[in-house]
Scaffold this active site. Structure first.
Site, short mmCIF file in Angstrom:
data_model
loop_
_atom_site.label_atom_id
_atom_site.label_comp_id
_atom_site.label_asym_id
_atom_site.label_seq_id
_atom_site.Cartn_x
_atom_site.Cartn_y
_atom_site.Cartn_z
N GLU A 40 0.80 -1.23 0.00
CA GLU A 40 0.00 0.00 0.00
C GLU A 40 0.84 1.29 0.00
O GLU A 40 0.87 2.02 1.00
CB GLU A 40 -0.99 0.00 1.17
CG GLU A 40 -1.95 -1.18 1.12
CD GLU A 40 -3.10 -1.07 2.12
OE1 GLU A 40 -3.07 -0.17 2.96
OE2 GLU A 40 -4.04 -1.89 2.03
N GLU A 89 -5.77 -8.44 0.14
CA GLU A 89 -6.45 -8.12 1.41
C GLU A 89 -7.89 -7.75 1.12
O GLU A 89 -8.18 -6.98 0.21
CB GLU A 89 -5.81 -6.93 2.12
CG GLU A 89 -4.51 -7.22 2.80
CD GLU A 89 -3.97 -6.00 3.55
OE1 GLU A 89 -4.76 -5.14 4.00
OE2 GLU A 89 -2.74 -5.90 3.66
C1 FCB Z 1 -4.80 -2.25 5.20
C2 FCB Z 1 -3.47 -2.68 5.78
C3 FCB Z 1 -3.59 -3.77 6.81
C4 FCB Z 1 -4.78 -3.57 7.70
C5 FCB Z 1 -6.03 -3.37 6.88
C6 FCB Z 1 -7.30 -3.24 7.69
O1 FCB Z 1 -4.71 -0.93 4.77
O2 FCB Z 1 -2.63 -3.14 4.75
O3 FCB Z 1 -2.38 -3.81 7.51
O4 FCB Z 1 -4.55 -2.54 8.57
O5 FCB Z 1 -5.87 -2.24 6.08
#
Ligand code: FCB
Length: 443
Positions: free
Chosen positions: A168, A353
């Protein structure tokens, strides 16, 4: 509660995974870990809920074996994890044998359980010794990150099936240097512009090191939001477009086309590092896959009189998670289709994610989390639709294996499919874990 999908609904090589990140679970007081900018950011009143930090977290440093058992027993294929820079290099530059030994044991443990290891090299734990030198604002960060990459890959690369350089970049750069929401907590457009570029230079240098070492299957993980205008007013459309440019198009554009989006670059140009154009060819060098982190949509409004980017996010009307993020699975479908159309073409994509902080009382103690089951079900459904419509999505990883340190929210927000009791460190699988276990079973 069960999902409406099973493994059989996906191509046979599609991979399901569970994800974590080092600072959020390991515990920095175990082993010889150097200070990181998250430790010092968390120490300032107001930055993190309850001023909590990663000192103990989930004590994964000692409990990693049982935690990996959970990934295996949940019938997942992939374990996505990160290495902690100040554990590998406590002073940011000198390799710690103790740190690498830990990741060596972990890598063996992942493989021994038949899981496919997916490593992320940077999930936000910049060593303080390097933060002292300006961290992501210093153009030397590319070299520092290349050396760290070399140290990690030299030791555990032989067992990794996939490696991402950075998690990210928007959070690493914009959220942390312009919005002040994450470490180092700056609110400075010049620092932000530099970080927005250097984070990609670091990616490029890390790729070069790994290519030279023969490491295979390399990528980067970007986060995307489905950003929309808060109203029909033309100025809100502009606000949403600017946000989309900073959040979504900046990184995807640089990596895919070797160019930053003009509308955003024109605002940041006075603050960009000199000669940044010379780095664009390396930044857009080939990757083998792209990781996509997706959680929510966001609505944007123009704010008259505010300095650029003159926008703010406003709450929408959809049901929300405990973090007040709107639940919008269609946005994931939209992001996946847009990437293929406008940026990455047939490049393999992994949803690295996706998940939610629960409001269920079960999230506090018991293990019933029907809202999370519904969230996963709807988002995996969106992935399925995208695949049916031709998007090259090859995997889906749940965030997160464990309740953990949720950055500025401390331990208050729980994203785990496994509950963690922070007093006893007991792990208890939630309903969502059971739902994955059932859907992913190989008969
Ligand atoms: C993302 C992050 C992860 C976690 C999620 C909820 O932005 O990569 O570490 O905090 O959000």
């Amino acid at each position: 509660m069960a999902f409406n999908f099973t493994r059989a609904d996906f191509p046979s090589d599609f991979q399901f995974g569970a994800a974590t990140a080092a600072y959020q679970i390991e515990g920095t007081s175990f082993g010889r870990v150097g200070s990181s900018h998250w430790d010092t950011f968390a120490a300032v009143p107001g930055n993190v809920v309850n001023a909590e930090d990663g000192r103990v977290a989930c004590d994964h440093y000692h409990r990693w074996g049982a935690d990996l058992d959970l990934v295996r027993d949940g019938n997942f294929d992939v374990y996505r994890f990160s290495t902690m820079w100040p554990r590998v290099m406590p002073d940011g530059r000198t390799v710690s044998a103790e740190g690498l030994d830990f990741y060596d044991r972990l890598a063996d443990g992942i493989v021994a359980r038949g899981l496919s290891p997916s490593l992320t090299l940077y999930h936000w734990d910049m060593p303080s010794a390097l933060a002292d030198k300006g961290g992501w604002t210093n153009s030397d960060v590319g070299k520092w990150f290349a050396d760290y990459t070399q140290a990690v890959i030299g030791r555990i690369g032989d067992r990794m099936d996939a490696v991402a350089t950075i998690n990210e970049p928007w959070c690493v750069a914009w959220l942390s240097h312009f919005l002040g929401g994450h470490a180092p907590g700056l609110r400075d457009v010049r620092a932000a512009a530099r970080a927005m570029h250097h984070v990609l230079v670091a990616h490029a240098r890390s790729m070069e090191v790994m290519r030279a070492a023969g490491q295979k299957n390399l990528g980067i993980v970007l986060n995307f939001e489905h950003s929309q205008a808060a109203s029909d007013a033309p100025e809100d459309a502009v606000a949403a477009r600017v946000y989309d440019g900073i959040y979504n198009r900046w990184f995807a554009g640089a990596l895919s086309h070797g160019a930053y989006p003009e509308d955003i670059l024109s605002a940041l140009t006075p603050h960009m590092p000199e000669g940044f154009e010379d780095d664009m060819a390396a930044i857009s060098g080939p990757i083998d896959w792209l990781g996509v982190n997706y959680y929510t949509r966001s609505l944007h409004q123009n704010v008259p009189g505010m300095a650029w980017p003159s926008e703010r996010a406003v709450p929408g009307e959809l049901p929300k998670t405990a973090q007040d993020w709107e639940i919008y699975p269609e946005g994931l479908y939209g992001v996946l289709m847009r990437l293929q159309r406008d940026f990455t073409g047939d490049l393999p994509i992994y949803v690295t994610e996706n998940g939610m902080a629960g409001r269920d009382p079960g999230d506090r103690g018991a293990v019933d989390d029907p809202a999370r089951v519904a969230y996963f079900d709807a988002h995996v459904g969106a992935v399925r639709r995208a695949i049916a419509d031709g998007a090259p999505v090859k995997g889906y990883f749940a965030w997160s294996l464990l309740d953990n340190y949720e950055w500025a929210f401390g331990y208050d927000k729980r994203f785990g499919i496994v509950h963690v009791d922070y007093e006893t460190q007991a792990r208890t699988p939630k309903g969502s874990y059971r739902a994955f276990q059932k859907a992913l079973a190989r008969s």
